[in-house]
Design an enzyme around this catalytic site. Structure first.
Site, PDB file in Angstrom:
ATOM      1  N   HIS A  61       0.809  -1.222   0.000  1.00 25.64           N
ATOM      2  CA  HIS A  61       0.000   0.000   0.000  1.00 25.64           C
ATOM      3  C   HIS A  61       0.842   1.272   0.000  1.00 25.64           C
ATOM      4  CE1 HIS A  61       1.048  -0.337   4.256  1.00 25.64           C
ATOM      5  NE2 HIS A  61       0.746   0.941   4.384  1.00 25.64           N
ATOM      6  N   ARG A  62       2.151   1.162   0.256  1.00 21.32           N
ATOM      7  CA  ARG A  62       2.966   2.372   0.385  1.00 21.32           C
ATOM      8  C   ARG A  62       3.244   3.007  -0.980  1.00 21.32           C
ATOM      9  NH1 ARG A  62       4.394   3.159   5.528  1.00 21.32           N
ATOM     10  NH2 ARG A  62       4.188   1.343   6.883  1.00 21.32           N
TER      11      ARG A  62
END
Length: 365
Positions: free
Chosen positions: A210-211
């Site tokens: 998700h980063r």
């Protein structure tokens, strides 16, 4: 009488708060005069957070929901501060307990200290050294005004000593996430669905990403997923992902036979998959802790970590965000040559009892 306000804002916060609630309830049953209010700031809201989530963790619905979600980081921080200030003026506690490193942790710490209320930070003192991460700013600011730190590792203790905090403020207790993990391990359950009926223990991988460093650059993301698909040699890869992100991936043409994008999973379902996986590939912090304690190989796609103990004593390896660095690590997992969990001090499922015992010691009149 000791009155505590427990703050949670995002899903991982509730996993850290749940065992503290259980430890307080245990003391109440023993006749100790300790009471709590659970405040949900509303920073994150999803269907997995309501109903079944509280039921799964066996915690009551929050006493208050501040509705502080949405907007920019600054707008969210401001909305939570305004709402939490009113909450504290209406229900003034002896102590506010914040956990982790989300926006709510920062906002509620500031609001409490402005009203001259003590703050305790569960997971205080951890650092990644990466100021591009909003979480690192949240940790630094929260710790700078915290009265008592409940720490997860000797590394965190050392960080706090370097900042000039005294030994009587630093309480090395362990990790409440592991309390939740150990309390629920025998309740883990497989998700429902065709793919979950087909996969076999130790013959699939779990992935989360998700980063921004991993998901915001289209070509790099494609390259990373292709490297993962190739390195896992045809084994299924279970990738719980937000539906919007899944759509973006499909629009990019990222669609492999062994890559199974699923909806976000509940706590009990996700950790069932992690426990039985051949390996985990992630850019999350908390998952590295859970994978380590369950002795599951964990590859972290980040350039830094605030949880160095998972590398030194756990099953985690930090490999960075360059897809070209991935193959030898996947090779080691596939060949069974990965390191084993050595045991992290005080990650024993009893952290919350130590926290509540210390609070009673500190705040009993």
């Amino acid at each position: 009488m000791i009155n505590i306000t427990l703050v949670a804002g995002a899903r991982p916060n509730f996993m850290k708060i749940a065992p503290i609630i259980h430890a307080i309830q245990k003391k109440q049953n023993e006749g100790k005069p300790i009471f709590y209010r659970l405040v949900h700031t509303g920073q994150h809201y999803d269907k997995k957070m309501s109903g079944d989530f509280f039921e799964q963790l066996n915690i009551p619905e929050p006493d208050a929901n501040l509705g502080g979600g949405g907007g920019t980081q600054a707008e969210q921080t401001a909305a939570i501060m305004v709402a939490f200030e009113k909450e504290l003026m209406d229900h003034k506690p002896d102590l506010v307990i914040v956990v982790g490193d989300v926006t709510s942790t920062l906002a509620c710490s500031i609001a409490a200290k402005k009203l001259v209320i003590d703050v305790a930070h569960v997971e205080g003192g951890i650092r990644s050294g990466d100021l591009s991460m909003p979480e690192e700013i949240n940790r630094m600011v929260t710790d700078s005004i915290t009265d008592h730190f409940f720490t997860t590792s000797e590394i965190a203790n050392t960080n706090l000593r370097k900042l000039g905090f005294s030994e009587d403020q630093i309480h090395f207790v362990g990790n409440t996430m592991i309390d939740t993990l150990m309390a629920n391990m025998d309740r883990f359950r497989s998700p429902e669905g065709e793919i979950f009926e087909k996969i076999k223990p130790k013959e699939y991988f779990v992935m989360t990403m998700h980063r921004p460093a991993n998901v915001d650059q289209e070509e790099k993301l494609k390259e990373m997923i292709e490297a993962i698909v190739k390195g896992t040699r045809g084994l299924p890869i279970i990738f719980p992902v937000h539906p919007r992100t899944a759509k973006n991936l499909q629009n990019m043409g990222i669609n492999h036979e062994t890559l199974h994008m699923t909806e976000p999973l509940s706590y009990l379902e996700f950790n069932y998959l992690v426990k039985h996986a051949k390996g985990v590939i992630t850019d999350s912090g908390g998952i590295t802790e859970e994978a380590s304690v369950m002795n599951v190989p964990c590859i972290t796609l980040r350039d830094n970590t605030e949880r160095a103990e998972t590398i030194e004593l756990g099953t985690n390896e930090l490999i960075g965000t360059d897809p070209k660095k991935l193959p030898p690590y996947l090779e080691k997992v596939m060949n069974g040559g990965w390191k084993s969990y050595k045991g992290i001090p005080l990650w024993d499922g009893k952290t919350s009892d130590r926290i509540v015992d210390k609070i009673i010691q500190l705040y009993s009149n």
